[in-house]
Motif scaffolding. Sequence first.
Motif, short mmCIF file in Angstrom:
data_model
loop_
_atom_site.label_atom_id
_atom_site.label_comp_id
_atom_site.label_asym_id
_atom_site.label_seq_id
_atom_site.Cartn_x
_atom_site.Cartn_y
_atom_site.Cartn_z
N VAL A 294 0.87 -1.18 0.00
CA VAL A 294 0.00 0.00 0.00
C VAL A 294 0.90 1.23 0.00
CG1 VAL A 294 -2.05 -1.01 1.07
CG2 VAL A 294 -0.21 -0.14 2.52
N LEU A 295 0.42 2.26 -0.70
CA LEU A 295 1.24 3.46 -0.90
C LEU A 295 0.50 4.68 -0.38
CD1 LEU A 295 3.77 4.78 -2.31
CD2 LEU A 295 2.28 5.08 -4.31
N CYS A 296 1.20 5.49 0.41
CA CYS A 296 0.64 6.77 0.86
C CYS A 296 0.83 7.79 -0.25
CB CYS A 296 1.33 7.23 2.13
SG CYS A 296 0.78 8.87 2.68
N PRO A 297 -0.22 8.47 -0.71
CA PRO A 297 -0.08 9.39 -1.84
C PRO A 297 0.64 10.69 -1.50
CG PRO A 297 -2.32 9.46 -1.00
CD PRO A 297 -1.63 8.37 -0.25
N GLN A 300 4.76 9.08 -0.54
CA GLN A 300 5.14 7.80 -1.13
C GLN A 300 5.71 6.79 -0.13
OE1 GLN A 300 5.99 10.85 -3.05
NE2 GLN A 300 3.91 10.33 -3.67
N SER A 301 5.31 6.90 1.12
CA SER A 301 5.69 5.82 2.06
C SER A 301 4.97 4.54 1.64
CB SER A 301 5.30 6.20 3.49
OG SER A 301 6.08 7.29 3.95
N THR A 302 5.70 3.44 1.62
CA THR A 302 5.16 2.17 1.13
C THR A 302 5.25 1.12 2.23
OG1 THR A 302 5.96 2.76 -1.08
CG2 THR A 302 5.28 0.48 -0.73
N PHE A 303 4.16 0.38 2.41
CA PHE A 303 4.07 -0.63 3.47
C PHE A 303 3.71 -1.98 2.84
CE2 PHE A 303 2.77 3.53 4.95
CZ PHE A 303 3.47 3.72 6.14
N ASP A 304 4.29 -3.04 3.38
CA ASP A 304 4.03 -4.40 2.90
C ASP A 304 3.00 -5.05 3.81
OD1 ASP A 304 4.01 -6.93 1.90
OD2 ASP A 304 6.17 -7.31 2.15
N SER A 306 1.67 -7.88 3.59
CA SER A 306 1.86 -9.32 3.79
C SER A 306 2.95 -9.61 4.82
CB SER A 306 2.23 -10.00 2.46
OG SER A 306 3.50 -9.55 2.01
N ASP A 307 3.60 -8.57 5.31
CA ASP A 307 4.71 -8.75 6.25
C ASP A 307 4.59 -7.75 7.41
OD1 ASP A 307 7.01 -9.65 7.43
OD2 ASP A 307 8.38 -8.70 6.01
N GLY A 308 3.44 -7.76 8.07
CA GLY A 308 3.24 -6.89 9.23
C GLY A 308 3.15 -5.42 8.90
N ALA A 309 2.87 -5.06 7.65
CA ALA A 309 2.76 -3.66 7.21
C ALA A 309 4.02 -2.87 7.53
CB ALA A 309 1.53 -3.00 7.83
N ARG A 310 5.16 -3.52 7.43
CA ARG A 310 6.43 -2.83 7.69
C ARG A 310 6.73 -1.84 6.56
NH1 ARG A 310 10.82 -4.78 4.82
NH2 ARG A 310 10.41 -6.65 3.55
N VAL A 311 7.53 -0.83 6.87
CA VAL A 311 7.90 0.19 5.89
C VAL A 311 8.99 -0.36 4.98
CG1 VAL A 311 8.72 2.55 5.57
CG2 VAL A 311 7.37 1.97 7.59
N ILE A 312 8.75 -0.31 3.68
CA ILE A 312 9.78 -0.76 2.72
C ILE A 312 10.31 0.39 1.88
CG2 ILE A 312 8.87 -3.11 2.61
CD1 ILE A 312 7.52 -2.38 -0.03
N PHE A 313 9.65 1.57 1.99
CA PHE A 313 10.12 2.73 1.24
C PHE A 313 9.47 3.98 1.82
CE2 PHE A 313 9.78 5.90 -2.16
CZ PHE A 313 11.11 6.01 -2.54
N GLY A 314 10.20 5.08 1.75
CA GLY A 314 9.63 6.37 2.13
C GLY A 314 9.99 6.80 3.54
N PRO A 315 9.47 7.97 3.93
CA PRO A 315 9.89 8.58 5.21
C PRO A 315 9.16 8.08 6.44
CG PRO A 315 8.41 10.06 4.04
CD PRO A 315 8.63 8.86 3.13
N ALA A 316 8.16 7.23 6.30
CA ALA A 316 7.43 6.75 7.48
C ALA A 316 8.38 6.06 8.45
CB ALA A 316 6.31 5.80 7.07
#
Length: 351
Positions: A294-297, A300-304, A306-316
Amino acid sequence: MSSQEIPEDKHLPSEQGDAHHGVAVADDPFADPGLPVHKPRIQDIDERAAKRSERTVAMLFILSMLATIGFIASYVIFPVDKIVYIFPIGKVSALNFSLGMTLGVALFCIGAGAVHWARTLMSDVEVAAERHEIAAPPEVKAQVLQDFADGANESGIARRPLIRNTLLGAMAMVPLAGVMLLRDLGPLPEDKLRKTLWAKGKLLINDNTNEPLRPEDVLVGSLTFARPEGLEEEQHDFQVQIAKAALMIVRIQPDDIKDKKELEWSHDGIVAYSKICTHVGCPISLYEQQTHHVLCPCHQSTFDLSDGARVIFGPAGHALPQLRIGVNDEGFLEALGDFEEPVGPAFWERG
């Protein structure tokens, strides 16, 4: 022209006048009249009167301390919306009136005590000094320091500990009023940021249909938004509550869920996460079903998901909080409690 014909100039002084005015010219009309003869005060010659003045000054400083305590107590005692009638002012805010009165008394008593101290106990001998250049010579600097030491000694602050201690107490407590003013920056958050409307047994209401969700309503690869049961748009605090309780629901094949806790908190692959981005609180609305990202518009923070909604990209800074869900006896999806951590961005209470 004879001497008789010369007109007498009445503006020219006569010889007698010259002699008479010669004395006046010699006097300086702007001469320094000097200082008046010093007259001792009653406190200078009567120690009992000096003690009375000392007690008066100390009483004023003590009143200042009590007023400061009253200022602080007013914040606790009076609610912000309490209105009282004060004659002859009329109806006023109890909080504003009490704060203004107590702070005014605190400052006035310090000023009045200092003035009374100076007028009755400090030295009242007038000292005149000639003007000099801004850059004073060393001997003048030494004289200033000596005068300061003499003034401190003549003030009696060393031999009148009652005045000294009460003055220090009043001056130390008045800044506390300024510290209390920081409360006007806004109401204290208490634990409101840690809690949402989600609780055990609350149904998941579809934002689009306003109907409770069943497991079969959530398809694999779909993104559904939900809110807690009982939260309606007509409520006055709807925006405040939905900003914390907004939920997004996706269905993932259980075999694709990598995080053990996420799998335990889901129902048949249906996972529920906070919709509020953990960066600055934007609502997340973009879902990629193949990667389960899922992507924050906003940034652009991106969360997975399928893996505990961990941050995979962005400033979150941290993963999205997950809501534990289940199915009730009627077959509707329900919450099994509130989020275990605050939703949205990190804040000063976190941890």
